[in-house]
Design a protein around this motif. Structure first.
Motif, PDB file in Angstrom:
ATOM      1  N   GLY A   8       0.835  -1.196   0.000  1.00 36.99           N
ATOM      2  CA  GLY A   8       0.000   0.000   0.000  1.00 36.99           C
ATOM      3  C   GLY A   8       0.867   1.241   0.000  1.00 36.99           C
ATOM      4  N   ILE A   9       0.311   2.332   0.512  1.00 40.18           N
ATOM      5  CA  ILE A   9       1.021   3.612   0.578  1.00 40.18           C
ATOM      6  C   ILE A   9       1.207   3.963   2.053  1.00 40.18           C
ATOM      7  CG2 ILE A   9       1.034   6.022  -0.168  1.00 40.18           C
ATOM      8  CD1 ILE A   9      -1.040   5.209  -2.319  1.00 40.18           C
ATOM      9  N   PRO A  10       2.340   3.580   2.633  1.00 35.64           N
ATOM     10  CA  PRO A  10       2.542   3.802   4.071  1.00 35.64           C
ATOM     11  C   PRO A  10       2.443   5.267   4.489  1.00 35.64           C
ATOM     12  CG  PRO A  10       4.225   2.323   3.205  1.00 35.64           C
ATOM     13  CD  PRO A  10       3.464   2.864   2.025  1.00 35.64           C
ATOM     14  N   GLY A  11       2.853   6.198   3.652  1.00 34.48           N
ATOM     15  CA  GLY A  11       2.857   7.611   4.027  1.00 34.48           C
ATOM     16  C   GLY A  11       1.603   8.370   3.636  1.00 34.48           C
ATOM     17  N   TRP A  12       0.509   7.682   3.298  1.00 32.66           N
ATOM     18  CA  TRP A  12      -0.726   8.335   2.872  1.00 32.66           C
ATOM     19  C   TRP A  12      -1.246   9.249   3.985  1.00 32.66           C
ATOM     20  CZ3 TRP A  12      -3.125   8.699  -1.676  1.00 32.66           C
ATOM     21  CH2 TRP A  12      -4.451   9.111  -1.708  1.00 32.66           C
ATOM     22  N   SER A  13      -1.492  10.512   3.659  1.00 29.44           N
ATOM     23  CA  SER A  13      -1.922  11.468   4.685  1.00 29.44           C
ATOM     24  C   SER A  13      -3.441  11.618   4.756  1.00 29.44           C
ATOM     25  CB  SER A  13      -1.285  12.832   4.422  1.00 29.44           C
ATOM     26  OG  SER A  13      -1.686  13.305   3.148  1.00 29.44           O
ATOM     27  N   GLY A  14      -4.164  11.065   3.804  1.00 29.65           N
ATOM     28  CA  GLY A  14      -5.617  11.181   3.803  1.00 29.65           C
ATOM     29  C   GLY A  14      -6.287  10.009   4.497  1.00 29.65           C
ATOM     30  N   HIS A  15      -7.557   9.829   4.195  1.00 25.19           N
ATOM     31  CA  HIS A  15      -8.336   8.750   4.802  1.00 25.19           C
ATOM     32  C   HIS A  15      -8.158   7.450   4.031  1.00 25.19           C
ATOM     33  CE1 HIS A  15     -10.477  11.263   7.675  1.00 25.19           C
ATOM     34  NE2 HIS A  15     -10.555  12.171   6.711  1.00 25.19           N
ATOM     35  N   LEU A  51      -8.141   5.189  -4.898  1.00 20.64           N
ATOM     36  CA  LEU A  51      -7.311   4.033  -5.243  1.00 20.64           C
ATOM     37  C   LEU A  51      -7.821   2.818  -4.476  1.00 20.64           C
ATOM     38  CD1 LEU A  51      -3.849   5.727  -4.722  1.00 20.64           C
ATOM     39  CD2 LEU A  51      -4.751   5.000  -6.923  1.00 20.64           C
ATOM     40  N   VAL A  52      -7.802   1.664  -5.126  1.00 25.43           N
ATOM     41  CA  VAL A  52      -8.148   0.410  -4.462  1.00 25.43           C
ATOM     42  C   VAL A  52      -7.042  -0.597  -4.742  1.00 25.43           C
ATOM     43  CG1 VAL A  52      -9.758  -1.521  -4.335  1.00 25.43           C
ATOM     44  CG2 VAL A  52     -10.640   0.802  -4.610  1.00 25.43           C
ATOM     45  N   PHE A  53      -6.528  -1.211  -3.687  1.00 27.97           N
ATOM     46  CA  PHE A  53      -5.531  -2.265  -3.791  1.00 27.97           C
ATOM     47  C   PHE A  53      -6.222  -3.588  -3.497  1.00 27.97           C
ATOM     48  CE2 PHE A  53      -2.945   1.376  -3.269  1.00 27.97           C
ATOM     49  CZ  PHE A  53      -1.665   1.062  -3.685  1.00 27.97           C
ATOM     50  N   ALA A  54      -6.062  -4.555  -4.365  1.00 26.61           N
ATOM     51  CA  ALA A  54      -6.564  -5.910  -4.136  1.00 26.61           C
ATOM     52  C   ALA A  54      -5.384  -6.847  -4.311  1.00 26.61           C
ATOM     53  CB  ALA A  54      -7.690  -6.244  -5.111  1.00 26.61           C
ATOM     54  N   GLN A  55      -5.085  -7.611  -3.289  1.00 29.25           N
ATOM     55  CA  GLN A  55      -3.884  -8.444  -3.277  1.00 29.25           C
ATOM     56  C   GLN A  55      -4.260  -9.838  -2.805  1.00 29.25           C
ATOM     57  OE1 GLN A  55      -0.805  -6.582  -0.993  1.00 29.25           O
ATOM     58  NE2 GLN A  55       0.525  -8.366  -1.024  1.00 29.25           N
ATOM     59  N   THR A  93       8.604  -0.484 -11.357  1.00 31.92           N
ATOM     60  CA  THR A  93       9.526  -0.685 -10.247  1.00 31.92           C
ATOM     61  C   THR A  93       8.753  -0.461  -8.955  1.00 31.92           C
ATOM     62  OG1 THR A  93      11.402   0.000 -11.585  1.00 31.92           O
ATOM     63  CG2 THR A  93      11.696   0.046  -9.194  1.00 31.92           C
ATOM     64  N   VAL A  94       8.648  -1.516  -8.176  1.00 32.48           N
ATOM     65  CA  VAL A  94       7.913  -1.477  -6.914  1.00 32.48           C
ATOM     66  C   VAL A  94       8.863  -1.935  -5.825  1.00 32.48           C
ATOM     67  CG1 VAL A  94       5.937  -2.375  -5.660  1.00 32.48           C
ATOM     68  CG2 VAL A  94       5.760  -1.965  -8.116  1.00 32.48           C
ATOM     69  N   THR A  95       8.985  -1.154  -4.777  1.00 33.40           N
ATOM     70  CA  THR A  95       9.912  -1.395  -3.666  1.00 33.40           C
ATOM     71  C   THR A  95      11.328  -1.660  -4.185  1.00 33.40           C
ATOM     72  OG1 THR A  95       9.324  -3.756  -3.470  1.00 33.40           O
ATOM     73  CG2 THR A  95       8.100  -2.192  -2.082  1.00 33.40           C
ATOM     74  N   GLY A  96      11.706  -0.909  -5.224  1.00 32.51           N
ATOM     75  CA  GLY A  96      13.059  -0.956  -5.755  1.00 32.51           C
ATOM     76  C   GLY A  96      13.358  -2.090  -6.708  1.00 32.51           C
ATOM     77  N   VAL A  97      12.383  -2.932  -7.008  1.00 32.45           N
ATOM     78  CA  VAL A  97      12.614  -4.088  -7.875  1.00 32.45           C
ATOM     79  C   VAL A  97      11.741  -3.977  -9.131  1.00 32.45           C
ATOM     80  CG1 VAL A  97      12.497  -6.607  -8.031  1.00 32.45           C
ATOM     81  CG2 VAL A  97      13.133  -5.518  -5.875  1.00 32.45           C
ATOM     82  N   ALA A 139       6.003   5.473  -3.953  1.00 32.14           N
ATOM     83  CA  ALA A 139       5.444   5.620  -2.610  1.00 32.14           C
ATOM     84  C   ALA A 139       4.982   4.296  -2.008  1.00 32.14           C
ATOM     85  CB  ALA A 139       4.266   6.599  -2.643  1.00 32.14           C
ATOM     86  N   LEU A 140       4.933   3.236  -2.816  1.00 30.83           N
ATOM     87  CA  LEU A 140       4.420   1.952  -2.333  1.00 30.83           C
ATOM     88  C   LEU A 140       5.398   1.258  -1.398  1.00 30.83           C
ATOM     89  CD1 LEU A 140       2.864   0.430  -5.581  1.00 30.83           C
ATOM     90  CD2 LEU A 140       1.759   1.806  -3.808  1.00 30.83           C
ATOM     91  N   GLY A 141       4.829   0.534  -0.465  1.00 28.92           N
ATOM     92  CA  GLY A 141       5.639  -0.254   0.456  1.00 28.92           C
ATOM     93  C   GLY A 141       4.747  -1.132   1.282  1.00 28.92           C
ATOM     94  N   PRO A 142       5.337  -2.011   2.079  1.00 28.56           N
ATOM     95  CA  PRO A 142       4.530  -2.894   2.929  1.00 28.56           C
ATOM     96  C   PRO A 142       3.832  -2.098   4.020  1.00 28.56           C
ATOM     97  CG  PRO A 142       6.873  -3.429   3.104  1.00 28.56           C
ATOM     98  CD  PRO A 142       6.750  -2.280   2.178  1.00 28.56           C
ATOM     99  N   LEU A 143       2.551  -2.404   4.224  1.00 24.13           N
ATOM    100  CA  LEU A 143       1.792  -1.778   5.323  1.00 24.13           C
ATOM    101  C   LEU A 143       1.946  -2.563   6.604  1.00 24.13           C
ATOM    102  CD1 LEU A 143      -1.535  -0.874   3.517  1.00 24.13           C
ATOM    103  CD2 LEU A 143       0.424   0.599   3.992  1.00 24.13           C
TER     104      LEU A 143
END
Length: 147
Positions: A8-15, A51-55, A93-97, A139-143
């Motif tokens: 997800g987006i660990p630094g998200w400042s909204g709801h 945004l919606v994340f489905a994993q 490129t997600v989390t540097g990979v 901005a993506l990373g593990p939540l």
């Protein structure tokens, strides 16, 4: 408890919207969560998702991501109303990979979908009027770390 880290987006400042989890149990044992859907909202807690994340560890989740993104006032009720998307194979490129990915483009440019694999899971990110660009991917990373 998930068997995988949730992206997800660990630094998200909204709801953020509520997370919906799915899973299974075998033989009455503890439930193993194998999918998570969560959203980032346009404004307050009752607003439509931006945004919606489905994993999922077991299947591709584009339908779940789109179902949770659409159906709000001013949006198509379901993905079928968008028609058939053009598919673009790409690398993100997600989390540097770098990872192979597929972008879905519809005639309604307000909707975007990006699908890729990450940490032994299938990730689908659906957006409404929000670019799925390099800035978002950076901005993506593990939540939540793996248990």
């Amino acid at each position: 408890m998930t068997e995988f880290p949730v992206l997800g987006i660990p630094g998200w400042s909204g709801h953020r919207g509520m997370a919906v989890v799915g899973g299974s149990s075998s033989g009455g044992g503890p439930r193993v969560v194998d999918s998570v859907v969560h959203s980032y909202l346009t404004a307050g807690r009752r607003s439509a998702p931006l945004l919606v994340f489905a994993q999922s560890a077991v299947r591709e989740q584009s339908a779940a991501a789109l179902r949770n993104l659409l159906g709000h006032r001013g949006r198509p009720e379901h993905a079928g109303l968008l028609g058939t998307p053009d598919l673009e194979e790409t690398t993100v490129t997600v989390t540097g990979v770098p990872r192979p990915a597929v972008r879905h483009h519809w005639a309604d440019r307000r909707v975007a979908l990006l699908v890729f694999d990450w940490e032994r899971t299938h990730v689908s990110v659906a957006s409404w009027e929000h670019p799925l660009d390099e800035a978002l991917l950076a901005a993506l990373g593990p939540l939540r770390p793996r248990p």
